[in-house]
Design an enzyme around this catalytic site. Structure first.
Site, PDB file in Angstrom:
ATOM      1  CG  ASP A 163      -1.718   1.321   1.236  1.00 23.68           C
ATOM      2  OD1 ASP A 163      -2.482   1.557   0.282  1.00 23.68           O
ATOM      3  OD2 ASP A 163      -1.529   2.127   2.162  1.00 23.68           O
ATOM      4  CB  SER A 185      -5.505   2.278   0.302  1.00 26.01           C
ATOM      5  OG  SER A 185      -4.640   3.086   1.035  1.00 26.01           O
TER       6      SER A 185
END
Ligand code: URA
Length: 425
Positions: A163, A185
């Site tokens: 991420d 995310s």
């Protein structure tokens, strides 16, 4: 089976579902550096344009979690519960909320980020406190959770590294605003953190990531679905971000306001949302306590002092003050009908409270203090706002940002409701 980045990009370009194997491979290979940035950028754009369904998004989230390590939080003898905000202007809610929920009997592991653009970051705010340290090791996080019940710190490098890499890439390729990518995310970091329950504060309005109720509700629904797919009880509150929260925007200014709330006063909107989020968190944790009573008792303030001191901060030290303060006066008499969150957030950012790139420093003392709120009657020449900065050259840019964000008219208006909806448990 072997995969190729071009095949995965072409599949999404042609509006196909990505298979679990394609997702697992592309996220892992990108993290290892075997899929190039330009290939991942093309895939992120294809996802932004053509979407991912709930099952693809849950698998993408899992692949990002598996790119690193899960934080192994020890059993601290109390339920773990966290909250995440999608970000807004004057959003200092984590500061009173984490110690309040801990004082009610839960443990709050809040791994946070720094601000980018006009929305502030929790770590930037806390770093305004002399001595306070954001970076903790996994052992320090566990020890503080057990001893204090609340920890607000930076994410550890091993938490969802895919991420971190992908978010930096999205930031420079116009691909942040994809609901499945935002949802995965946020949720990958929260699931990897190992919290037992999660309350999401999804902001709606000019100062938020998502301007419309429908888009914010879709993001909330996606995140709650990801939580369910991963066995994490998740609830989302949709809250207004068309005007700034509270009366301060900027790091040290917001810390001071959070302390007012913890001492039993503070602006009513900040108190109302802090209590609403605390009730939602305590509900997920199965704790029957009245956060309003705990706040009034001073017990949340005691946890705040211990939480700050545990990370090297001095909760009694004076906060930094700006070298330069200018007043914005009301241009006419009437009712203040508009105090736009994006305009105030941009002004605070230009004064030095925020950063344009993630490697830039922020000024602890910069920001905006609101001296009047929407619905207040003002007379021409009355002080409306204070602009705080250590770089006076920034003031004209801040004033320009505010120009279209303020309006004074004759009709009476009130601040609309703060709570706009709910999704989940
Ligand atoms: N915050 C995140 O952590 N990720 C996003 O994609 C957007 C906001």
């Amino acid at each position: 089976m072997t995969h190729s980045a071009v095949d995965v990009i072409a599949a999404k370009r042609d509006r196909h579902r990505l298979t679990d194997a394609q997702i697992d491979w592309v996220v892992a290979a990108y993290t290892r550096g075997e899929v190039a940035d330009e290939q991942m950028a093309a895939l992120a754009m294809a996802i932004l344009l053509n979407g991912m369904d709930d099952a693809e998004t849950a698998r993408w989230t899992l692949a990002m979690i598996e790119s690193g390590e899960r934080l192994a939080l020890p059993d601290v003898g109390r339920p773990l519960v966290d909250k995440h905000s999608t970000g807004g202007v004057g959003d200092k809610l984590t500061l009173p909320l984490a110690p309040l929920v801990a004082a009610c009997g839960a443990a709050v592991p809040q791994l946070s980020g720094r601000g980018l653009g006009h929305t502030g970051g929790t770590l930037d705010k806390l770093e305004a406190i002399p001595g306070w340290r954001a970076e903790l090791s996994a052992d320090e996080i566990a020890a503080q959770l057990a001893e204090v019940g609340a920890v607000v710190c930076a994410t550890t490098p091993s938490l969802a590294p895919a991420d971190r890499k992908l978010y930096a890439l999205r930031d420079v390729t116009g691909t942040v605003a994809s609901i499945p990518l935002i949802a995965s995310s946020i949720m990958s970091k929260k699931i990897a953190e190992g919290t037992g329950g999660l309350v999401l504060d999804v902001k709606v309005g000019s100062g938020a990531f998502l301007r419309t109720h429908d888009a914010a509700e879709e993001l909330a629904r996606r995140m709650v679905a990801i939580g369910a797919a991963h066995g994490l009880s998740t609830r989302a509150l949709l809250t207004d971000m068309s005007v700034p929260l509270g009366r301060t925007v900027g790091n040290a200014l917001e810390v001071a306001e959070a302390v007012e709330v913890l001492r039993g006063s503070g602006p009513p909107d900040v108190v109302e949302l802090t209590l609403a989020l605390a009730r939602a968190m305590l509900g997920l944790a199965g704790i029957e306590a009245d956060p309003a009573e705990v706040l009034a008792s001073g017990r949340a303030f005691e946890v705040w002092e211990r939480m700050i001191a545990a990370q090297g901060g001095d909760p009694a030290a004076p906060l930094p003050a700006a070298t330069h303060v200018e007043i914005v006066e009301a241009p006419a008499s009437g009712i203040l009908t508009r105090l736009d969150a994006l305009a105030v957030g941009t002004a605070a950012w230009r004064l030095g409270a925020g950063r344009a790139r993630k490697e830039h420093p922020v000024q602890a003392a910069a920001g905006v203090r609101l001296l009047a709120g929407v619905g207040d009657e003002v007379r021409a020449g009355d002080p409306l706002l204070e602009l705080h900065t250590d770089t006076p050259g920034a003031v004209p840019g801040a004033r320009a940002a505010l120009d279209a964000g303020l309006a004074i008219a004759d009709e009476p208006v009130g601040r609309g409701p703060l709570l706009l909806g709910e999704v989940g448990a």
